[in-house]
Design a protein around this motif. Structure first.
Motif, mmCIF file in Angstrom:
data_model
loop_
_atom_site.group_PDB
_atom_site.id
_atom_site.type_symbol
_atom_site.label_atom_id
_atom_site.label_comp_id
_atom_site.label_asym_id
_atom_site.label_seq_id
_atom_site.Cartn_x
_atom_site.Cartn_y
_atom_site.Cartn_z
ATOM 1 N N ILE A 1 0.833 -1.211 0.000
ATOM 2 C CA ILE A 1 0.000 0.000 0.000
ATOM 3 C C ILE A 1 0.862 1.253 0.000
ATOM 4 C CG2 ILE A 1 -1.624 1.342 1.404
ATOM 5 C CD1 ILE A 1 -2.982 -0.894 -0.056
ATOM 6 N N GLN A 2 1.998 1.213 0.680
ATOM 7 C CA GLN A 2 2.874 2.382 0.738
ATOM 8 C C GLN A 2 3.376 2.787 -0.653
ATOM 9 O OE1 GLN A 2 5.478 0.547 3.613
ATOM 10 N NE2 GLN A 2 5.095 2.253 5.017
ATOM 11 N N ASN A 3 3.481 1.839 -1.558
ATOM 12 C CA ASN A 3 3.971 2.107 -2.915
ATOM 13 C C ASN A 3 2.855 2.054 -3.946
ATOM 14 O OD1 ASN A 3 6.561 2.114 -1.800
ATOM 15 N ND2 ASN A 3 6.725 -0.095 -2.045
ATOM 16 N N ALA A 4 1.609 2.131 -3.504
ATOM 17 C CA ALA A 4 0.470 1.934 -4.400
ATOM 18 C C ALA A 4 0.466 2.913 -5.567
ATOM 19 C CB ALA A 4 -0.842 2.032 -3.626
ATOM 20 N N GLU A 5 0.644 4.194 -5.288
ATOM 21 C CA GLU A 5 0.550 5.182 -6.360
ATOM 22 C C GLU A 5 1.629 4.969 -7.417
ATOM 23 O OE1 GLU A 5 -0.108 9.921 -7.077
ATOM 24 O OE2 GLU A 5 0.100 9.185 -5.044
ATOM 25 N N LEU B 1 -9.410 2.270 -15.298
ATOM 26 C CA LEU B 1 -10.454 2.907 -14.502
ATOM 27 C C LEU B 1 -10.476 2.323 -13.095
ATOM 28 C CD1 LEU B 1 -12.847 4.832 -14.270
ATOM 29 C CD2 LEU B 1 -14.304 2.988 -15.151
ATOM 30 N N GLY B 2 -10.333 1.010 -12.993
ATOM 31 C CA GLY B 2 -10.299 0.361 -11.682
ATOM 32 C C GLY B 2 -9.138 0.852 -10.835
ATOM 33 N N PHE B 3 -7.957 0.993 -11.432
ATOM 34 C CA PHE B 3 -6.803 1.516 -10.701
ATOM 35 C C PHE B 3 -7.056 2.948 -10.241
ATOM 36 C CE2 PHE B 3 -3.700 -1.607 -12.802
ATOM 37 C CZ PHE B 3 -3.534 -2.335 -11.651
ATOM 38 N N GLU B 4 -7.642 3.775 -11.123
ATOM 39 C CA GLU B 4 -7.930 5.165 -10.759
ATOM 40 C C GLU B 4 -8.893 5.225 -9.581
ATOM 41 O OE1 GLU B 4 -9.397 7.080 -14.280
ATOM 42 O OE2 GLU B 4 -7.479 6.871 -15.329
ATOM 43 N N LYS B 5 -9.939 4.426 -9.640
ATOM 44 C CA LYS B 5 -10.932 4.406 -8.558
ATOM 45 C C LYS B 5 -10.323 3.868 -7.269
ATOM 46 C CE LYS B 5 -14.266 6.103 -10.895
ATOM 47 N NZ LYS B 5 -14.702 7.470 -10.615
ATOM 48 N N PHE B 6 -9.447 2.871 -7.395
ATOM 49 C CA PHE B 6 -8.784 2.330 -6.211
ATOM 50 C C PHE B 6 -7.965 3.418 -5.519
ATOM 51 C CE2 PHE B 6 -5.068 0.447 -4.156
ATOM 52 C CZ PHE B 6 -5.685 -0.395 -3.242
ATOM 53 N N LEU B 7 -7.203 4.200 -6.292
ATOM 54 C CA LEU B 7 -6.409 5.275 -5.705
ATOM 55 C C LEU B 7 -7.292 6.339 -5.069
ATOM 56 C CD1 LEU B 7 -3.480 5.813 -8.237
ATOM 57 C CD2 LEU B 7 -3.371 4.849 -5.938
ATOM 58 N N GLU B 8 -8.413 6.683 -5.716
ATOM 59 C CA GLU B 8 -9.343 7.655 -5.135
ATOM 60 C C GLU B 8 -9.877 7.154 -3.798
ATOM 61 O OE1 GLU B 8 -12.512 8.634 -7.841
ATOM 62 O OE2 GLU B 8 -11.099 9.136 -9.441
ATOM 63 N N CYS B 9 -10.275 5.908 -3.752
ATOM 64 C CA CYS B 9 -10.812 5.325 -2.517
ATOM 65 C C CYS B 9 -9.734 5.222 -1.436
ATOM 66 C CB CYS B 9 -11.414 3.953 -2.791
ATOM 67 S SG CYS B 9 -12.904 4.013 -3.787
ATOM 68 N N LEU B 10 -8.529 4.849 -1.828
ATOM 69 C CA LEU B 10 -7.436 4.759 -0.864
ATOM 70 C C LEU B 10 -7.130 6.128 -0.276
ATOM 71 C CD1 LEU B 10 -5.275 3.044 0.533
ATOM 72 C CD2 LEU B 10 -3.792 3.463 -1.441
ATOM 73 N N ASP B 11 -7.100 7.176 -1.130
ATOM 74 C CA ASP B 11 -6.879 8.538 -0.644
ATOM 75 C C ASP B 11 -7.971 8.961 0.329
ATOM 76 O OD1 ASP B 11 -4.526 8.881 -2.056
ATOM 77 O OD2 ASP B 11 -5.479 9.913 -3.744
ATOM 78 N N ALA B 12 -9.221 8.680 -0.010
ATOM 79 C CA ALA B 12 -10.338 9.031 0.861
ATOM 80 C C ALA B 12 -10.239 8.300 2.197
ATOM 81 C CB ALA B 12 -11.662 8.727 0.180
ATOM 82 N N TYR B 13 -9.888 7.046 2.144
ATOM 83 C CA TYR B 13 -9.741 6.231 3.362
ATOM 84 C C TYR B 13 -8.642 6.794 4.249
ATOM 85 C CZ TYR B 13 -8.625 2.222 6.321
ATOM 86 O OH TYR B 13 -8.368 1.413 7.403
ATOM 87 N N ASP C 1 -7.360 9.848 4.194
ATOM 88 C CA ASP C 1 -7.740 11.182 4.661
ATOM 89 C C ASP C 1 -8.673 11.098 5.851
ATOM 90 O OD1 ASP C 1 -6.192 12.413 2.748
ATOM 91 O OD2 ASP C 1 -7.870 12.814 1.379
ATOM 92 N N PHE C 2 -9.544 10.112 5.850
ATOM 93 C CA PHE C 2 -10.491 9.909 6.942
ATOM 94 C C PHE C 2 -9.748 9.667 8.262
ATOM 95 C CE2 PHE C 2 -13.104 6.991 9.512
ATOM 96 C CZ PHE C 2 -14.214 7.796 9.701
ATOM 97 N N TYR C 3 -8.629 8.961 8.215
ATOM 98 C CA TYR C 3 -7.887 8.626 9.429
ATOM 99 C C TYR C 3 -6.802 9.635 9.788
ATOM 100 C CZ TYR C 3 -10.363 4.306 9.923
ATOM 101 O OH TYR C 3 -11.352 3.387 10.110
ATOM 102 N N ASP C 4 -6.576 10.640 8.955
ATOM 103 C CA ASP C 4 -5.576 11.683 9.280
ATOM 104 C C ASP C 4 -6.104 12.737 10.208
ATOM 105 O OD1 ASP C 4 -3.442 10.629 7.991
ATOM 106 O OD2 ASP C 4 -3.644 11.848 6.178
#
Length: 75
Positions: free
Chosen positions: A36-40, A58-70, A72-75
């Motif tokens: 996950i640390q190297n996901a982007e 598209l799946g990779f793009e959505k995965f990164l968007e969801c990972l960022d949101a996740y 951000d939620f915990y920051d």
């Protein structure tokens, strides 16, 4: 700073049948595994592959968007 130590596993469905009603997806083939640390970096590298289908991009793009949101939620 908390270090996340987990891996993302993206799989492909082996079933070729189109269901008539919604069902839970069953996955059986591992396509990608990455830290996950190297996901982007990993995903951007894969997305530059000209043979990668547009649905996977598209799946990779959505995965990164969801990972960022996740994250951000915990920051």
């Amino acid at each position: 700073m908390k270090i996340i130590r987990c891996k993302a596993i993206i799989t492909e469905s082996s079933s070729k049948e189109i269901p008539k009603t919604p069902i839970a997806l069953k996955y059986s083939k591992k396509l990608y595994e990455f830290c996950i640390q190297n996901a982007e970096i990993y995903i951007q590298t894969r997305m530059n592959d000209p043979d990668l289908e547009k649905e996977m991009k598209l799946g990779f793009e959505k995965f990164l968007e969801c990972l960022d949101a996740y994250l951000d939620f915990y920051d």
